[in-house]
Design a protein around this motif. Structure first.
Motif, PDB file in Angstrom:
ATOM      1  N   UNK A 128       0.830  -1.207   0.000  1.00 12.20           N
ATOM      2  CA  UNK A 128       0.000   0.000   0.000  1.00 12.20           C
ATOM      3  C   UNK A 128       0.864   1.256   0.000  1.00 12.20           C
ATOM      4  N   UNK A 129       1.899   1.278   0.829  1.00 10.05           N
ATOM      5  CA  UNK A 129       2.746   2.467   0.921  1.00 10.05           C
ATOM      6  C   UNK A 129       3.489   2.718  -0.380  1.00 10.05           C
ATOM      7  N   UNK A 130       3.836   1.659  -1.085  1.00 10.42           N
ATOM      8  CA  UNK A 130       4.438   1.819  -2.403  1.00 10.42           C
ATOM      9  C   UNK A 130       3.460   2.507  -3.351  1.00 10.42           C
ATOM     10  N   UNK A 131       2.189   2.067  -3.339  1.00 11.50           N
ATOM     11  CA  UNK A 131       1.171   2.712  -4.179  1.00 11.50           C
ATOM     12  C   UNK A 131       0.956   4.160  -3.757  1.00 11.50           C
ATOM     13  N   UNK A 132       0.949   4.395  -2.447  1.00 10.71           N
ATOM     14  CA  UNK A 132       0.750   5.746  -1.932  1.00 10.71           C
ATOM     15  C   UNK A 132       1.869   6.677  -2.390  1.00 10.71           C
ATOM     16  N   UNK A 133       3.107   6.213  -2.301  1.00 12.16           N
ATOM     17  CA  UNK A 133       4.246   7.025  -2.719  1.00 12.16           C
ATOM     18  C   UNK A 133       4.209   7.299  -4.217  1.00 12.16           C
ATOM     19  N   UNK A 134       3.840   6.298  -4.991  1.00 13.00           N
ATOM     20  CA  UNK A 134       3.797   6.462  -6.448  1.00 13.00           C
ATOM     21  C   UNK A 134       2.710   7.446  -6.870  1.00 13.00           C
ATOM     22  N   UNK A 135       1.523   7.321  -6.289  1.00 15.15           N
ATOM     23  CA  UNK A 135       0.394   8.139  -6.745  1.00 15.15           C
ATOM     24  C   UNK A 135       0.425   9.562  -6.218  1.00 15.15           C
ATOM     25  N   UNK A 136       0.962   9.772  -5.029  1.00 16.46           N
ATOM     26  CA  UNK A 136       1.002  11.126  -4.470  1.00 16.46           C
ATOM     27  C   UNK A 136       2.258  11.884  -4.871  1.00 16.46           C
ATOM     28  N   UNK A 137       3.359  11.149  -5.127  1.00 19.82           N
ATOM     29  CA  UNK A 137       4.623  11.812  -5.393  1.00 19.82           C
ATOM     30  C   UNK A 137       5.268  12.393  -4.153  1.00 19.82           C
ATOM     31  N   UNK A 138       4.658  12.157  -2.990  1.00 21.38           N
ATOM     32  CA  UNK A 138       5.187  12.686  -1.733  1.00 21.38           C
ATOM     33  C   UNK A 138       6.314  11.808  -1.210  1.00 21.38           C
ATOM     34  N   UNK A 139       7.125  12.393  -0.357  1.00 17.47           N
ATOM     35  CA  UNK A 139       8.068  11.604   0.411  1.00 17.47           C
ATOM     36  C   UNK A 139       7.290  10.972   1.558  1.00 17.47           C
TER      37      UNK A 139
END
Length: 335
Positions: A128-139
């Protein structure tokens, strides 16, 4: 462990029960995806709920966590990332950073992982965190904060306040999102109340996935959801909650933010499922936020299970779009 015949019987029974539940939801006008139903079966087969509900199994789980949590953290087998990842040590605890090669001005998500304050991040979290990082572009900053049974909430707060003040000295607080699931979401909510008590700046967003906001599990409505919940058992959670509170009252807002002062909070987004024991207390928390004039966006997953946004199901994809929109504070197309 169960033998092959018992295992087959258990799977068949679970499938039959879930099939009936799905029919009931459709008769009520609610639709759960097939992938969500399959995920629900898998969660139930994991046995975590049974471990929480049986005193001997719970004692064994706590003993195992004591051994595991003394060891350096290793990513579960099969975890891979599509973004740059690094590890750091802050205040004696490890921090995992996704999108670690970003710019200093990059927006930050501080993500507090759930696991009943006992179990470390699993494969589901990192996917999930991988998807979150990819879609938001946030650190995405994931503190591996101190856990039971070696620590209670006080160690986690000491670590988080140092981490948080370090981050908001680097970027504007409006560019910080504090987020978590289950126990991690409860910790995130309590920590924001803690910031309010000390006159410290709130993060730009607080996003809570199935938050555990009352470790006493005292809602009179919980019994209606015990059978529907495939993940959690309230008796075991109450015991863990008392351990996490340590010498404090389990209703101390730092462990049960439902009983704290929510007035300082800002821009809260909440997700929960109707098939989880956290649902009644989450409703109570959202009502309190609204009564205090706090901006809150509440998303209820009809017929869905605990922390459903973490799973690779259509309902979670919709939730992720909402999370991205919330963090970016702009309008994204919804399919």
């Amino acid at each position: 462990m169960v033998n092959g015949k018992k295992s087959q019987s258990l799977v068949a029974g679970l499938a039959a029960n879930l099939s009936e539940n799905l029919k009931d939801l459709r008769r009520c006008g609610h639709h759960v995806s097939r992938r969500a139903t399959v995920a629900s079966v898998g969660i139930q087969l994991s046995g975590f709920k049974r471990a929480l509900g049986d005193p001997q199994s719970l004692a064994a789980l706590i003993a195992q966590s004591r051994k595991d949590n003394d060891q350096p953290y290793r990513f579960p087998r099969g975890v891979s990332f599509d973004v740059a990842v690094s590890k750091q040590t802050i205040a004696g605890s490890e921090v995992v950073v996704l999108n670690s090669n970003g710019e200093d001005s990059q927006a930050r998500i501080i993500y507090l992982i759930g696991g009943a304050y006992l179990v470390r991040a699993d494969k589901q979290h990192w996917q999930f965190l991988n998807r979150l990082a990819m879609t938001t572009g946030c650190q995405v900053i994931v503190p591996l904060y101190p856990l039971l049974p070696q620590h209670d909430f006080t160690a986690a707060y000491q670590f988080l306040i140092q981490l948080y003040t370090d981050i908001y000295s680097q970027v504007a607080v409006s560019n910080i999102t504090l987020m978590g699931d289950s126990a991690g979401a409860g910790l995130a909510a309590g920590f924001c109340e803690y910031l309010g008590q000390r006159g410290l700046p709130q993060p730009g967003n607080l996003i809570l996935l199935s938050p555990w906001v009352d470790v006493t599990m005292s809602s009179k409505l919980i019994d209606r959801y015990v059978e529907k919940d495939v993940t959690l058992d309230p008796a075991g959670l109450r015991h863990i909650g008392r351990l996490w509170a340590g010498k404090a009252d389990p209703r101390d807002y730092r462990v049960s933010p439902l009983y704290g002062d929510v007035h300082p909070l800002r821009r809260v987004t909440v997700f929960t499922g109707t098939h989880e024991v956290m649902y009644p207390q989450t409703n109570d928390f959202v009502r309190k936020l609204r009564h205090q004039g706090v901006q809150v966006d509440y998303h209820i997953g009809r017929g869905l299970f605990h922390i459903y946004p973490l799973y690779d199901i259509p309902e979670a994809a919709t939730a992720l779009k909402t999370i991205v929109q919330t963090i970016r504070q702009d309008e994204l197309p919804v399919e």
